[in-house]
Design an enzyme around this catalytic site. Structure first.
Site, short mmCIF file in Angstrom:
data_model
loop_
_atom_site.label_atom_id
_atom_site.label_comp_id
_atom_site.label_asym_id
_atom_site.label_seq_id
_atom_site.Cartn_x
_atom_site.Cartn_y
_atom_site.Cartn_z
N ASP A 140 -6.54 -1.69 -3.57
CA ASP A 140 -7.07 -2.84 -4.29
C ASP A 140 -8.58 -2.82 -4.11
O ASP A 140 -9.10 -2.34 -3.11
CB ASP A 140 -6.46 -4.12 -3.72
CG ASP A 140 -6.79 -5.34 -4.57
OD1 ASP A 140 -7.43 -5.18 -5.61
OD2 ASP A 140 -6.39 -6.45 -4.18
N ASP B 83 3.39 -4.58 -6.78
CA ASP B 83 3.22 -4.60 -5.32
C ASP B 83 3.39 -6.02 -4.82
O ASP B 83 3.17 -6.99 -5.56
CB ASP B 83 1.82 -4.10 -4.93
CG ASP B 83 0.77 -5.18 -5.16
OD1 ASP B 83 0.43 -5.89 -4.20
OD2 ASP B 83 0.29 -5.32 -6.30
#
Length: 270
Positions: free
Chosen positions: A60, A239
């Site tokens: 991320d 996720d």
């Protein structure tokens, strides 16, 4: 994707995770940059070697921390100015810096830095964040292409726009125009407390328009019903911390619902 925020899935070794058939896990750029830091990761040969993970890795960009650590953050056009939650030391995370950090981490899939607001935010701030995310994507693409890493690390764009279908549609148009600069697209800014029907409507708005020749990643999705609906709507990746966090607290997910294994009444189910 199981979430290994700080290069570790709590309670499991890398070998155990791989034995479950997992081929892709998530690390967090913001947290790894703070601890253990880039020098440690460089010395280890990148995040794969640091955590003993031989399969694929996604990072991320740090954009989610604009929401989760908002009291420590100031957003400008240049980037996000964070105060470390550990030391209070200020750190400016620009789109270019986010990509540079992810290059050092060595992830196979890297995310653009986006301007993230809570999914329940309304008003002009949502448009501002969406439009800034598009501008920041341009900066991420430019830095990534000039770095020489494009052939080894795959950059994903992140669709923003809150719960406003018109803003989502505009963001989709702008980011699809840049499809040659990205390897995939993510749907961000959801799973923040919005109603399920609204959430699924936004997912459908995005998957209906996103190119079918690029992976489509819905960020932060982990509940079973959400996974099923999102896959049915065309999502390829997701996720969430939910599955591993739930297991760590001794709860098994079954076809009959959650089963608390630490409760005395559960012994008859084993």
């Amino acid at each position: 994707m199981p979430v290994a925020t700080q290069a570790a899935i709590k309670g499991l070794t890398a070998e155990q995770v791989e034995s479950l058939g997992v081929s892709l896990i998530l690390n967090n750029t913001y947290h790894l940059n703070l601890r253990p830091g880039l020098e440690v990761l460089k010395a280890a040969g990148g995040a794969h070697k640091f955590q003993g993970w031989k399969r694929n890795l996604l990072t991320d960009s740090g954009g989610f921390q604009l929401v989760s650590l908002s009291k420590f953050t100031t957003i400008t056009e240049e980037g996000a100015l964070f105060a470390s939650p550990f030391t209070g030391e200020p750190t400016m995370l620009t789109p270019e810096e986010s990509i540079a950090i992810q290059h050092t981490i060595g992830a196979d899939i890297i995310m653009q830095l986006d301007d993230v607001v809570s999914s329940l935010t309304t008003g002009p701030r949502v448009r501002e964040a969406m439009e800034r995310s598009v501008r920041w994507l341009d900066r991420c693409i430019d830095y990534h292409e000039h770095s020489g890493k494009k052939d080894t690390q795959n950059l994903f764009a992140i669709i923003q726009g809150g719960l406003d279908l018109e803003l989502r549609d505009k963001c989709l148009d702008e980011m699809i125009k840049r499809r040659e600069g990205v390897a995939g697209f993510a749907i961000g800014g959801l799973s923040g407390g919005e109603e399920k029907d609204v959430f699924w409507r936004i997912i459908k708005c995005c998957t209906d328009k996103l190119p079918e020749d690029r992976p489509r990643y819905s960020m932060g999705i982990g509940f079973a019903e959400d996974l099923l609906v999102c896959v049915a709507l065309g999502v390829d990746m997701a996720d969430c911390v939910f599955p591993t966090r739930t297991a760590r607290f001794g709860v098994a997910l079954t076809h009959r619902g959650p089963l608390n294994l630490s409760a005395p009444r559960s012994t008859s189910h084993l």
